[in-house]
Structures are given as structure tokens and as C-alpha cells.
Design an enzyme around this catalytic site. Sequence first.
Site, PDB file in Angstrom:
ATOM      1  N   LYS A  53       0.446  -1.283  -0.171  1.00 33.24           N
ATOM      2  CA  LYS A  53       0.035  -0.145   0.111  1.00 33.24           C
ATOM      3  C   LYS A  53       0.741   1.529   0.259  1.00 33.24           C
ATOM      4  O   LYS A  53       0.596   2.098  -0.754  1.00 33.24           O
ATOM      5  CB  LYS A  53      -1.053  -0.211   1.475  1.00 33.24           C
ATOM      6  CG  LYS A  53      -1.672  -0.611   1.096  1.00 33.24           C
ATOM      7  CD  LYS A  53      -2.840  -1.390   2.749  1.00 33.24           C
ATOM      8  CE  LYS A  53      -3.780  -1.889   2.129  1.00 33.24           C
ATOM      9  NZ  LYS A  53      -4.205  -2.744   3.481  1.00 33.24           N
ATOM     10  N   GLN A  97      -4.721  -1.924   9.719  1.00 34.77           N
ATOM     11  CA  GLN A  97      -5.070  -3.162   8.787  1.00 34.77           C
ATOM     12  C   GLN A  97      -5.446  -3.852   9.852  1.00 34.77           C
ATOM     13  O   GLN A  97      -5.156  -4.229  11.286  1.00 34.77           O
ATOM     14  CB  GLN A  97      -2.758  -3.370   8.482  1.00 34.77           C
ATOM     15  CG  GLN A  97      -2.401  -4.700   7.962  1.00 34.77           C
ATOM     16  CD  GLN A  97      -3.574  -4.539   6.274  1.00 34.77           C
ATOM     17  OE1 GLN A  97      -3.586  -3.530   5.705  1.00 34.77           O
ATOM     18  NE2 GLN A  97      -3.696  -5.748   6.072  1.00 34.77           N
ATOM     19  N   ASP A 120     -11.576   2.694   4.289  1.00 30.96           N
ATOM     20  CA  ASP A 120     -11.611   0.416   3.829  1.00 30.96           C
ATOM     21  C   ASP A 120     -13.314   0.467   3.719  1.00 30.96           C
ATOM     22  O   ASP A 120     -14.326  -1.051   3.083  1.00 30.96           O
ATOM     23  CB  ASP A 120     -11.225  -0.328   5.195  1.00 30.96           C
ATOM     24  CG  ASP A 120     -10.390  -0.856   5.284  1.00 30.96           C
ATOM     25  OD1 ASP A 120     -10.227  -1.365   4.396  1.00 30.96           O
ATOM     26  OD2 ASP A 120     -10.117  -1.061   6.183  1.00 30.96           O
TER      27      ASP A 120
HETATM   28  N1  GUN Z   1      -6.894  -7.059   6.047  1.00 32.50           N
HETATM   29  C1  GUN Z   1      -7.407  -7.816   4.981  1.00 32.50           C
HETATM   30  N2  GUN Z   1      -7.791  -7.043   3.871  1.00 32.50           N
HETATM   31  C2  GUN Z   1      -7.701  -5.978   4.900  1.00 32.50           C
HETATM   32  C3  GUN Z   1      -8.965  -5.164   3.841  1.00 32.50           C
HETATM   33  O1  GUN Z   1      -9.731  -4.587   3.187  1.00 32.50           O
HETATM   34  N3  GUN Z   1      -8.860  -4.017   5.274  1.00 32.50           N
HETATM   35  C4  GUN Z   1      -8.071  -3.760   6.223  1.00 32.50           C
HETATM   36  N4  GUN Z   1      -7.882  -2.922   6.970  1.00 32.50           N
HETATM   37  N5  GUN Z   1      -7.114  -4.973   6.586  1.00 32.50           N
HETATM   38  C5  GUN Z   1      -6.774  -5.849   6.343  1.00 32.50           C
END
Ligand code: GUN
Length: 286
Positions: A53, A97, A120
Site C-alpha cells: 500500500k 490493517q 475501507d
Molecule cells: N486485512 C485484510 N484485508 C483487509 C482490508 O481490506 N482492510 C483492512 N483494514 N485490513 C485487512
Amino acid sequence: MSAQVIDGKQIADTIREEIRAEVLRLQDKGIQPGLVVILVGEDPGSQVYVRNKAKTCEDLGYHSVVVRLPAETSEADLLAIVGRYNEDSAIHGILVQFPLPQHIREKAVIDAISVDKDVDGFHPVSVGNLVIGDDALLPCTPSGVIELLRRVDISPAGKHAVVIGRSNLVGKPLAMLLLREHATVTICHSRTPNLSEMACQADILVAAVGVPRMVKRDWVKPGAVVIDVGVNRLPDGKLCGDVDFDDVLPVAGWVTPVPRGVGPMTIMMLMANTLKSCKRAHGLDV
Ligand code: GUN
């Protein structure tokens, strides 16, 4: 006949360039999108996701902040940090995350993120707006699936979509988005009897369960669109999806591979959400 393979990586790269052009236009106005990604603990999978990211943010010229916190961080401390970024005008998206260490409630964290910065799309207000069809930041994986379909000119309207999986992250929001696109939607899950018979009725079949290669050719109606959201790590370290790709290839009309399918779209939808949030914060049309 063999299915057409939907190249998620190529489509995500196209979207990346569209976003890059938009970022340059904003730069001329002195505006820069900003994303903070917060990682608590050392989960190896999460570390890879967070690195990707940050790399994508930097590539696109976003203001990128990564906050790495020790696994022992208290919930109160994490909420205080989220609160600080809620108030930070250089930040337009906040992503904490998951998974989080056991002592931190994911719900408390989701609720603490400002709805405006909820890139998200997990906040209850974002979810509510999605369900009632109001404007909302949409969860990245489900909106990535819809965008993939759009980019290969597959309209869900009037089709029967069968979604296997009912998670808050993927199954439920994707079912709502498909409904919004005028599909007739069936949601199946681990307690659904005759799963393969249900799957066989789908014009658009989505697998989001986390069971390696569960969907076989006799689950697929000839010519159906098969979307594989699964990311499973096999004992030999290789990645595979919830769909047995080689097995369904001769039967399906369209199929997404793993890797290079839905995965690359998810991160691009996160970038798109951050851009949208930034434009909104500056009173620009989205
Ligand atoms: N962990 C795995 N996929 C995601 C996601 O789409 N968002 C977040 N915040 N954590 C994750």
C-alpha cells in the site's frame, strides 16, 4: 471452448494511470491525497500488504504515512492515534490493517474512524449508506469486483449472481453492490445445503470463502462468469484461489485467476477511495 481470463493486473494498471493523471491535476491546485496505514504487531501477511500500500501511494504521489505499532499497544492508545488522524487535514484516508491483536476490538477501531476518512468502507454508517444506495466510500475488494466486471463490459443487470461467502469484508457488501447493479442475488455460506447445485444456477458466480480450489467444473453453469476472491497459501508457499482454475476453464465463459485477478484491484480501489475522500474534503466534484 475455453473461458476468457480476466486480467485484473492489467485492468488495475490502467486504473493506476487514470488515478496518476488525476493526482497531477490536483497537484496543480496544490492538493495532495494523503493515506495513513496503521499496523499493530508483526503479522507477516499484513506486513506485505502494508508495504504494498505504501509503495503504491508513493508511486502515485500521495502523501503516505505508515504507523508501525508494537503488538502490546493498548486499544486506548490505538484509538487515540486514530483520533489524531481524524483531525489531520493532510490525511484523507485512514486504514488500520486487520487482523489486530486479540486484546483490541476491531469494532471499536472501525467505529473510531471518521466516516469521511473510512477508505475501507467498514464503518457502520458507510455500510448503511451502501445498503440504502446513498453515496459512500465502498469496501475495496467488493468494489474491485464490480469495477472488473464493468471494465470487461459484463453487466450484472438481470443476471443471477451467486455469492459464496457472507463476511462483512466481502460477501455481504458485494451482494449489496451486485443488487445495486440490478442482479438477482443469492448469498450462500457454510450452512447452505447443496452448495454446488446453487452455484450451478449462477450467471455470475463469486467465491469468497477461503477454501482452496473448492469450486470445480461441475459447480459452474456453461458460459458463466466466475470471480475468485480467495487468496489461500498452500503448504508449498504458492497462492491459490477458492476456484479450481484449470478445472473450470473449459466450462466458464469468463474467469479471474489468482494471482493477477481480484487482488490487484483491491489496492487500486483503496487509492481511488482516498482520492475521492481528498476531493470531497476540498469541495471538488467526485
Ligand atoms: N486485512 C485484510 N484485508 C483487509 C482490508 O481490506 N482492510 C483492512 N483494514 N485490513 C485487512
